[in-house]
Motif scaffolding. Structure first.
Motif, PDB file in Angstrom:
ATOM      1  N   ILE A 223       5.986 -73.668  -5.876  1.00 19.32           N
ATOM      2  CA  ILE A 223       5.288 -74.909  -5.583  1.00 19.32           C
ATOM      3  C   ILE A 223       6.934 -76.115  -5.218  1.00 19.32           C
ATOM      4  N   ARG A 224       7.577 -75.116  -5.268  1.00 21.08           N
ATOM      5  CA  ARG A 224       9.167 -76.177  -5.405  1.00 21.08           C
ATOM      6  C   ARG A 224       9.574 -76.736  -3.069  1.00 21.08           C
ATOM      7  N   PRO A 225       8.911 -75.678  -2.707  1.00 25.87           N
ATOM      8  CA  PRO A 225       9.165 -76.707  -1.546  1.00 25.87           C
ATOM      9  C   PRO A 225       7.639 -77.420  -0.854  1.00 25.87           C
ATOM     10  N   TYR A 226       6.495 -77.270  -1.726  1.00 26.69           N
ATOM     11  CA  TYR A 226       5.443 -78.565  -1.709  1.00 26.69           C
ATOM     12  C   TYR A 226       6.351 -80.526  -1.920  1.00 26.69           C
ATOM     13  N   PRO A 227       5.341 -81.196  -1.519  1.00 24.37           N
ATOM     14  CA  PRO A 227       5.514 -82.680  -1.695  1.00 24.37           C
ATOM     15  C   PRO A 227       6.126 -83.112  -3.238  1.00 24.37           C
ATOM     16  N   ALA A 228       6.513 -83.817  -3.037  1.00 21.53           N
ATOM     17  CA  ALA A 228       6.164 -84.803  -5.241  1.00 21.53           C
ATOM     18  C   ALA A 228       5.388 -84.475  -5.273  1.00 21.53           C
ATOM     19  N   GLU A 229       3.795 -85.349  -4.643  1.00 24.16           N
ATOM     20  CA  GLU A 229       2.486 -85.595  -5.124  1.00 24.16           C
ATOM     21  C   GLU A 229       2.146 -84.323  -5.992  1.00 24.16           C
ATOM     22  N   SER A 230       2.176 -83.032  -4.750  1.00 22.28           N
ATOM     23  CA  SER A 230       1.585 -81.808  -4.953  1.00 22.28           C
ATOM     24  C   SER A 230       2.182 -80.925  -6.298  1.00 22.28           C
ATOM     25  N   ALA A 234       0.001 -79.844  -9.649  1.00 21.77           N
ATOM     26  CA  ALA A 234       0.516 -78.497 -10.035  1.00 21.77           C
ATOM     27  C   ALA A 234       0.405 -78.166 -11.243  1.00 21.77           C
ATOM     28  N   LEU A 235       1.519 -79.062 -11.441  1.00 24.76           N
ATOM     29  CA  LEU A 235       1.825 -78.963 -12.336  1.00 24.76           C
ATOM     30  C   LEU A 235       1.080 -79.628 -14.097  1.00 24.76           C
ATOM     31  N   SER A 236       0.870 -80.265 -13.788  1.00 27.27           N
ATOM     32  CA  SER A 236      -0.534 -81.714 -14.451  1.00 27.27           C
ATOM     33  C   SER A 236      -1.953 -80.669 -15.265  1.00 27.27           C
ATOM     34  N   THR A 237      -2.417 -79.683 -14.111  1.00 33.07           N
ATOM     35  CA  THR A 237      -2.748 -78.438 -15.158  1.00 33.07           C
ATOM     36  C   THR A 237      -2.415 -77.463 -15.783  1.00 33.07           C
TER      37      THR A 237
END
Length: 312
Positions: A223-230, A234-237
């Motif tokens: 998820i490193r290249p993902y936008p901050a919102e994404s 992802a991390l919230s799950t």
């Protein structure tokens, strides 16, 4: 050396010999045990009677809640009643049975938490293949494998302990029967058995913990290249699961990864994985998970409605 066992029962010294402390602990842990049952039953009923049961993450959470109930019930009821009793005796047979069941259900919990980490890895790192990889048949296979692995672990642990001769002191400096305190009472050299216990319990805990951490390292890398919102989504799950893993694994590793010696602090650390973690698991998964909150509302709002229809 012939295995001569003159001990037919053990005395559990418990958390404290102070009467006031014992009364306080009785009320505290009775409340905790009731909270464990209420919280985990709430999770199980809400998942079973909602659409969440079709999702692998909640399918495993359902079994985690069940293993929490079984696991804490092997230790807590005996500990709570002993806090009011004058003499805290446990027969040799019941002691070995408690040892086996505690490590069996504890092993299931360790493996279920590991499987849940793998589930989060597949969901985030391979989202297009998620439902194919984590199909219902594979989920059931994973749960069965967790139970089989836990049984093998517990069987070996119990076999190593039963092979020991007990012919001297019978006071266990703990509130339940565990391997290290029992090794201390054995009237023979337990060096080899101690190494085997560490290899069985310690390495199992360490390897599964490394697998869990590796899963989350791969998730962070993906998820490193993902936008901050994404990334946040992802991390919230994963945040609830990470919290539960740390709460359970850290005290387990502290006790079982070292050589077979006992410390007074062991009893306090054992409270984390026998009582505190099973009590907080439902709270952590409910408060930090919107899907779980919605399922709770839907299921428990339907119950008064259905009861009203039956009455009318």
């Amino acid at each position: 050396m012939e295995n001569i066992n003159n001990v037919t029962e053990f005395i559990l010294l418990g958390l404290s010999q102070n009467k006031r402390i014992k009364n306080f602990c009785f009320l505290l842990f009775l409340f905790c045990y009731i909270a464990i049952w209420m919280g985990n039953l709430l999770i199980m009923i809400s998942i079973t009677f909602s659409q969440l049961i079709d999702q692998p993450m909640y399918f495993f959470l359902n079994y985690l809640a069940l293993s929490d109930l079984c696991y804490t019930s092997t230790v807590t009821p005996k500990m709570v009643t002993d806090l009011l009793a004058e003499s805290n005796m446990i027969s040799y047979t019941n002691c070995m049975a408690q040892l086996f069941t505690m490590h069996f259900f504890g092993g299931i919990e360790v493996f279920i938490l590991t499987v849940m980490a793998y589930d989060r890895y597949v969901a985030i790192c391979k989202p297009l293949h998620y439902m194919v990889i984590m199909n219902r048949h594979k989920c059931f296979t994973m749960v069965f494998t967790c139970c089989a692995g836990a049984f093998l672990h517990s069987f070996v642990q119990c076999l190593l302990t039963i092979s020991l001769p007990f012919c001297g002191p019978n006071e266990i400096d703990h509130y339940f029967c565990d391997v290290y305190p029992l090794l201390k009472l054995a009237c023979t050299d337990t060096y080899i058995v101690g190494i085997l216990v560490v290899a069985n319990s310690g390495m199992m805990g360490l390897v599964t913990f490394v697998v869990v951490m590796l899963s989350y390292c791969l998730i962070l890398y993906t998820i490193r290249p993902y936008p901050a919102e994404s990334r946040t989504k992802a991390l919230s799950t994963c945040s609830s699961h990470v919290t539960v893993v740390v709460l359970f694994f850290v005290p387990v590793l502290f006790i079982y990864i070292r050589p077979a010696v006992t410390f007074p602090e062991d009893k306090v650390f054992a409270l984390f994985y026998t009582i505190i973690a099973p009590m907080f698991n439902p709270l952590i998964y409910t408060l930090r998970n919107m899907e779980m909150k919605n399922a709770l509302r839907k299921v428990w709002c339907k119950i008064p409605f259905l009861i009203g229809r039956q009455i009318s």
